[in-house]
Write an enzyme that holds these catalytic residues in place. Structure first.
Site, PDB file in Angstrom:
ATOM      1  N   HIS A   1       0.753  -1.325   0.004  1.00 26.35           N
ATOM      2  CA  HIS A   1      -0.035   0.160  -0.061  1.00 26.35           C
ATOM      3  C   HIS A   1       0.649   1.027   0.005  1.00 26.35           C
ATOM      4  O   HIS A   1       1.854   1.231   0.549  1.00 26.35           O
ATOM      5  CB  HIS A   1      -0.873   0.169   1.241  1.00 26.35           C
ATOM      6  CG  HIS A   1      -1.961  -0.982   0.989  1.00 26.35           C
ATOM      7  ND1 HIS A   1      -2.728  -1.056  -0.236  1.00 26.35           N
ATOM      8  CD2 HIS A   1      -2.489  -1.850   1.976  1.00 26.35           C
ATOM      9  CE1 HIS A   1      -3.509  -2.258   0.220  1.00 26.35           C
ATOM     10  NE2 HIS A   1      -3.576  -2.770   1.351  1.00 26.35           N
TER      11      HIS A   1
ATOM     12  N   LYS B   1     -13.893   3.524   7.354  1.00 25.17           N
ATOM     13  CA  LYS B   1     -14.142   4.539   6.590  1.00 25.17           C
ATOM     14  C   LYS B   1     -15.844   4.309   6.353  1.00 25.17           C
ATOM     15  O   LYS B   1     -16.286   5.428   6.173  1.00 25.17           O
ATOM     16  CB  LYS B   1     -13.475   4.128   5.134  1.00 25.17           C
ATOM     17  CG  LYS B   1     -14.131   5.061   3.992  1.00 25.17           C
ATOM     18  CD  LYS B   1     -13.174   4.873   2.799  1.00 25.17           C
ATOM     19  CE  LYS B   1     -13.402   3.501   2.057  1.00 25.17           C
ATOM     20  NZ  LYS B   1     -14.793   3.805   1.189  1.00 25.17           N
TER      21      LYS B   1
END
Length: 936
Positions: A145, A591
């Site tokens: 990532h 999120k």
């Protein structure tokens, strides 16, 4: 509390770095740079002590008078300072631990020493400890990532700085030696200044693979054997000095990887990419084995004249000699009396043939026949190689050379047991709809309308097809491009298990798992490539459903219980070790519904999963999809493990190591060894509750957490889902759009480029953007409202929360991580980013909501934790962050100015001028990331 931290050596080192950076700037940088850096540094330190709007405006005005080129160098100077501060901090901690070891006595809380002393106090016997070790499996999984911004070149340069700095702390240095070492360190800083920290081209998956391998080459090949030695040393000191059966420490470490296997939303991870990743991993570990065998042959130089090797070893030497002689690869005269050197030399020749065959496949350099010849000379698999090493080990023991056997030879044995011929178990990850679409296409060719079936009908059909092993690929149908690619992955799993190792793959992770049929679809596709037996006799692919969203976490029980009631699925589990792995997604759930709800539902999900597995007589391994930042499940590994729900950790744990966490944990062997031992010690401690009846969590705490989660999610969704203009605010008030333009990762920032919604943007840029602008919003938003509403219900509720903070490890760990994020949040700085928004009225409204929640969160967290200021209960962390903040503040001021200039010139169509502003802008993102550390 701050003065209790004995950090004088750290302050001295930071001061030296500051002095040397100043010398480099005066010698190398643009004339204005040194003076500007000094004025900003001193000015913002003073502003931290005494806020002064006039002085702040003056400093911000000075920034606007600088050219983009000068600003780039100013930013680079701060970035180098952060990198050096990080080194000083890491080295100080390493030296503090080493000093503690030298003093003797009990060690730090997360050490093997403290853990085993606690076990002794709790009455655990050596047999209990052996049982814990026998079930221990600690698996960090490296991912690619894009919050790790540092180039490999820069990481190597920083490693040299680390080593040069460490030499300065040697005892007994003369002033001449000290001066020479300081000059050598300064030379490294000159190199650092001339090394570009920004990638000049877009990263490819191959670059990410290379970066992942670098941690093994530079650090982990050294750290892993040291971690095992630390466990053995502690066991011997605390347990094996008795007359009881000694505790044997097995090789409990394994490494996983997603780099080259994670294709979810990454169009650049192709089947060929997966093959390349596996071959590169094999090349890396075989080179390491070749090097270690060479070194061993210079260590174990025993002559047959002075010892008698075992008959089994002598017979194996004759077998190897015959094999190599038939292929003209070995002469009998070499090391004829030095039996061990002779064996090791032949082993090295065989490994070299394995290596050359793999390199040839990687580079398409040799014919298949030549490759086959090399593989026939080499080892068939890691088990055969390990058996040879064990032969040498046992032979050494037979003539009383255990001290030799337990040295570098045992380190190599540990490495083979840990890394095999594959280095890391490569996980495959794909989104559930890709499998559904592939199965639908295959069944359409069989005149079956899969799409129209209900979930129960799909399950019945999938089980029927699996049990009859119906061939779905026998016709000449041309599949769509996506389906063909999905199918090719299963062919690769089949082929690479044979070429690399049966253990080359870890799990097949299904992201966005919503139903039991999603798991069976993968098994059906795998069966087409002989990975699943129709009678349930074998299953060569371990499927790990990934539950990510709030809705998915709420449906875990239904999905798993449906699977576990399928007799054929249970047969497949038994055939593959009777273990169900389940992956939990921290990033997307946070999120989706906010930090409180995400954390609590993940906590409860683990209890449900474990209970279901136990009820069905299954073992369960939880795979935690943690990121670097708190908003993505981040935080100290030890605390994260021991705060898992009691009884849910059964000796095995698997978790992702993402973004900048990789560099902070694994760049240097000294720190890597510490991190591995800390994680393993935490896993032992969390698993030890299985040895005795654990205390269940107070039901009142569960009720409180359910209430807090509900209120926290409601407030979080009010802002992120139901406030008009929120997403435009996010894109305007953070550099997230500009982050997406950087060359820091191969995967797009959004699932769909044409969709800017919260559900399209990936969790990493979501967290990264808020962190850069100093909101750190995903890590705390909703906490203040949740705590306030609970306290308002009853006058005694604050006291209940305070008691829960002391007694409930999960709650304390959650608030401790949130504290750190709140401490890094700066609303005054965030407001300046909000001023960049085009819709001023709406931006003011949204910012007011964020600021009010921040104030509430800080106020109530301090009361619940019963502290006077944030992170006051962790003075070393508090000081570490405080040292950085005055240096991050001017970078934020610079970045706000650069964002305005870049966006303005881009909007005007002046591409050349925009490019001038973009260079310092991306450097500012790098620098703030280095200063903030766990940003993504």
């Amino acid at each position: 509390m701050k003065n209790l931290v004995k950090d004088k050596p750290l302050r001295r080192r930071v001061k030296l770095f500051g002095k040397l950076v100043g010398k480099v700037l005066r010698a190398r940088a643009h004339g204005q740079v040194y003076a500007t850096v000094e004025e900003l540094r001193k000015g913002y330190i003073q502003l931290r002590k005494t806020p002064d709007s006039v002085k702040q405006h003056k400093l911000e005005r000075m920034i606007t008078l600088l050219s983009p080129e000068v600003l780039s160098e100013v930013i680079r100077a701060f970035n180098i300072y952060f990198s050096l501060t990080n080194i000083a901090d890491e080295l100080f901690k390493h030296q503090s631990r080493r000093e503690q070891v030298h003093k003797g006595g009990a060690l730090w809380e997360e050490s093997f020493d403290a853990t085993f002393r606690e076990f002794i106090k709790a009455g655990l016997s050596p047999q209990d400890i052996q049982s814990l070790f026998d079930n221990l499996l600690y698996t960090p999984v490296f991912t690619a990532h894009p919050t790790e911004l540092r180039r490999r070149t820069l990481m190597l340069a920083l490693r040299r700085v680390f080593l040069a700095t460490e030499k300065l702390d040697q005892r007994g240095l003369s002033w001449v030696e000290h001066a020479e070492l300081e000059a050598a360190l300064e030379a490294e800083l000159h190199i650092l200044w001339k090394t570009d920290e920004v990638r000049l081209r877009q990263m490819h998956v191959e670059d990410e693979i290379s970066n992942g391998l670098n941690y093994f080459r530079e650090s982990l090949f050294t750290a892993v054997p040291l971690a095992y030695r630390a466990a053995e040393r502690t066991i011997k000191r605390l347990y094996n000095d008795t007359n009881q059966t000694p505790v044997v420490v097995p090789s409990f470490l394994r490494f996983g990887s997603w780099i080259g296997g994670d294709r979810d939303g990454n169009p650049f991870v192709k089947p060929a990419t997966t093959v390349k990743a596996l071959r590169l991993q094999k090349v890396e570990i075989l080179r390491e084995y070749e090097r270690q065998l060479y070194d061993l042959s210079d260590i174990i130089t025993h002559s047959k004249s002075f010892c008698q090797p075992s008959q089994a070893l002598l017979e194996s030497i004759e077998q190897d000699a015959g094999l190599l002689a038939r292929n003209n690869l070995y002469t009998y005269s070499e090391h004829i009396f030095e039996i061990y050197r002779r064996k090791l030399s032949m082993m090295r020749i065989r490994i070299k043939n394995n290596l050359e065959a793999t390199e040839a496949r990687l580079n398409n350099a040799l014919t298949g026949m030549v490759i086959a010849d090399k593989e026939r000379i080499g080892y068939t698999n890691e088990a055969e190689f390990l058996a040879d090493l064990q032969l040498i080990y046992q032979s050494l023991l037979s003539h009383d050379d255990q001290a030799v056997a337990d040295g570098a030879l045992k380190d190599l044995i540990r490495s083979v047991e840990t890394f095999g011929f594959y280095l890391m178990k490569l996980d495959i990850r794909q989104e559930s709809t890709r499998h559904t679409e592939a199965v639908t296409e295959l069944l359409t060719a069989q005149n079956i309308d899969y799409n129209s079936l209900s979930e129960n009908a799909r399950l019945a059909l999938l089980i029927q097809l699996l049990q009859t092993e119906q061939a779905l690929l026998t016709n000449n149908t041309r599949w769509s491009e996506l389906t063909a690619e999905t199918l090719e992955v299963f062919q690769i799993v089949h082929d690479m298990r044979q070429e690399i190792s049966p253990d080359a793959f870890g799990s097949y992770v299904i992201s966005m798992t919503h139903s039991a049929s999603h798991v069976l679809e993968v098994l059906l596709l795998a069966q087409q490539y002989k990975l699943v037996d129709k009678n349930g006799g074998y299953c060569y692919i371990g499927v790990s459903p990934l539950f990510e969203t709030i809705d998915d976490l709420n449906h875990i029980e239904h999905v798993l219980s449906t699977l576990f009631t399928q007799p054929f699925y249970r047969q497949l589990l038994r055939a593959s070790g009777n273990t169900q792995e389940v992956m939990l997604g921290y990033s997307d759930s946070c999120k989706d519904g906010g930090i409180i709800t995400s954390s609590w539902l993940l906590h409860e999900a683990q209890k449900k999963i474990t209970a279901l597995a136990e009820a069905n007589q299954l073992a369960c391994r939880l795979f935690h999809g943690r990121g670097g930042a708190v908003g993505r499940g981040g935080g100290p590994t030890y605390e994260a493990i021991i705060s898992q729900p009691a009884g849910t950790v059964h000796g095995q744990i698997k978790f992702t190591e993402q973004g900048e966490v990789l560099a902070y944990k694994y760049s240097n062997p000294e720190t890597a060894m510490y991190e591995l031992t800390v994680g393993a010690a935490g896993l032992l401690k969390a698993s030890s509750v299985l040895m005795h009846k654990h205390k269940s969590v107070d039901s009142r705490y569960i009720e409180i957490m359910n209430y807090l989660a509900k209120q926290g999610e409601k407030q979080y969704r009010l802002l992120t889902d139901h406030t008009e203009g929120f997403m435009p605010f996010f894109y305007d008030a953070t550099p997230v759009a500009e982050i997406g333009l950087m060359n820091i990762g191969s995967r797009p920032a959004r699932r769909r480029s044409d969709n800017p919604s919260k559900y399209s943007i990936r969790a990493i840029p979501w967290v990264f953007g808020w962190s850069q602008a100093r909101y750190t919003l995903p890590a705390w938003f909703g906490l203040g409202t949740a705590l306030e509403k609970f306290c308002d219900k009853d006058v005694d509720n604050l006291a209940k929360l305070q008691k829960m903070y002391v007694e409930f490890p999960f709650f304390k760990s959650l608030l401790s991580n949130i504290q750190m994020s709140l401490f890094k949040t700066e609303m005054d700085i965030a407001r300046r980013y909000a001023d960049l928004c085009s819709d001023k009225r709406q931006a003011e409204k949204i910012f007011a909501m964020i600021e009010a929640e921040y104030v509430r969160s800080e106020q109530y967290l301090l009361q619940v934790a019963n502290i006077s200021e944030l992170v006051a209960d962790n003075p070393s962390l508090q000081l570490s962050i405080e040292r950085r903040l005055p240096y991050i503040d001017p970078l934020n001021a610079i970045q706000v100015y650069l964002l305005g200039q870049y966006r303005q010139t881009t909007a005007s169509g002046n591409a050349e001028e925009a490019k001038r502003w973009f260079d310092p802008l991306i450097r500012s993102i790098n620098a703030i990331s280095a200063g903030m550390r766990n940003t993504g």
